[in-house]
Design a protein around this motif. Structure first.
Motif, PDB file in Angstrom:
ATOM      1  N   ARG A  22     -70.049  57.207  38.862  1.00 18.11           N
ATOM      2  CA  ARG A  22     -70.871  56.753  38.995  1.00 18.11           C
ATOM      3  C   ARG A  22     -70.708  55.028  38.958  1.00 18.11           C
ATOM      4  O   ARG A  22     -71.428  54.586  40.089  1.00 18.11           O
ATOM      5  CB  ARG A  22     -71.107  56.950  37.187  1.00 18.11           C
ATOM      6  CG  ARG A  22     -72.792  55.568  37.259  1.00 18.11           C
ATOM      7  CD  ARG A  22     -73.697  56.242  35.782  1.00 18.11           C
ATOM      8  NE  ARG A  22     -72.325  55.333  35.065  1.00 18.11           N
ATOM      9  CZ  ARG A  22     -71.573  56.741  34.276  1.00 18.11           C
ATOM     10  NH1 ARG A  22     -72.505  57.587  34.352  1.00 18.11           N
ATOM     11  NH2 ARG A  22     -71.322  56.246  32.641  1.00 18.11           N
ATOM     12  N   ARG A  25     -70.243  54.696  42.841  1.00 16.89           N
ATOM     13  CA  ARG A  25     -71.500  54.037  43.509  1.00 16.89           C
ATOM     14  C   ARG A  25     -71.637  53.225  43.677  1.00 16.89           C
ATOM     15  O   ARG A  25     -72.381  52.859  44.430  1.00 16.89           O
ATOM     16  CB  ARG A  25     -72.170  55.546  43.345  1.00 16.89           C
ATOM     17  CG  ARG A  25     -71.966  57.088  43.813  1.00 16.89           C
ATOM     18  CD  ARG A  25     -72.970  58.152  43.068  1.00 16.89           C
ATOM     19  NE  ARG A  25     -73.285  58.426  42.422  1.00 16.89           N
ATOM     20  CZ  ARG A  25     -73.915  58.706  41.354  1.00 16.89           C
ATOM     21  NH1 ARG A  25     -72.071  59.486  41.240  1.00 16.89           N
ATOM     22  NH2 ARG A  25     -73.512  58.861  39.596  1.00 16.89           N
ATOM     23  N   GLN A  26     -72.531  52.945  42.241  1.00 15.17           N
ATOM     24  CA  GLN A  26     -73.062  51.727  41.934  1.00 15.17           C
ATOM     25  C   GLN A  26     -72.262  50.440  43.116  1.00 15.17           C
ATOM     26  O   GLN A  26     -72.691  49.452  43.661  1.00 15.17           O
ATOM     27  CB  GLN A  26     -72.887  51.118  40.968  1.00 15.17           C
ATOM     28  CG  GLN A  26     -73.774  52.192  40.153  1.00 15.17           C
ATOM     29  CD  GLN A  26     -73.627  51.728  37.832  1.00 15.17           C
ATOM     30  OE1 GLN A  26     -72.664  51.098  37.553  1.00 15.17           O
ATOM     31  NE2 GLN A  26     -74.557  52.791  37.340  1.00 15.17           N
ATOM     32  N   GLU A  29     -73.232  50.518  46.651  1.00 15.67           N
ATOM     33  CA  GLU A  29     -74.432  49.948  46.912  1.00 15.67           C
ATOM     34  C   GLU A  29     -74.046  48.370  46.396  1.00 15.67           C
ATOM     35  O   GLU A  29     -75.415  48.224  47.715  1.00 15.67           O
ATOM     36  CB  GLU A  29     -75.334  50.657  45.565  1.00 15.67           C
ATOM     37  CG  GLU A  29     -76.907  50.482  45.765  1.00 15.67           C
ATOM     38  CD  GLU A  29     -77.696  51.343  47.260  1.00 15.67           C
ATOM     39  OE1 GLU A  29     -78.337  50.603  47.714  1.00 15.67           O
ATOM     40  OE2 GLU A  29     -76.910  52.052  47.636  1.00 15.67           O
TER      41      GLU A  29
END
Length: 99
Positions: A22, A25-26, A29
């Motif tokens: 997680r 992914r953040q 981004e």
């Protein structure tokens, strides 16, 4: 006392890897949406400017053709200085005259 071999099937290890996925992914981004300034100036694409101004890319081209907006044309790519966009907006700002 026998030692437990920790694998991805262990609940705590599994939670750790899920959290790590997680966070990864953040971070990806955030990196995708972050750009570094070039000589202190942020450059925007026509797509970014049209989205920010809520106008079509065709209207943006009309503004370029009419000399209403400053831009950089480099190798088939159109770029805009963020400060030029802000100046254009400031120059066309009308203050309310009724209180």
């Amino acid at each position: 006392m026998p030692m437990e071999v920790l694998t991805r099937h262990n609940e705590n290890i599994n939670k750790f890897f899920e959290a790590l996925d997680r966070i990864t992914r953040q971070a990806k981004e955030m990196a995708k949406n972050t750009r570094m300034p070039l000589n202190g100036e942020y450059l925007l694409t026509d797509k970014e400017v049209s989205e920010k101004l809520k106008i079509s890319r065709r209207t943006l081209q009309d503004y370029r053709d009419q000399g209403k907006i400053a831009y950089i044309h480099l190798g088939g790519k159109i770029l805009y200085k963020e400060t030029d966009i802000q100046k254009m907006l400031d120059d066309h700002y009308y203050k309310a005259w009724k209180q």
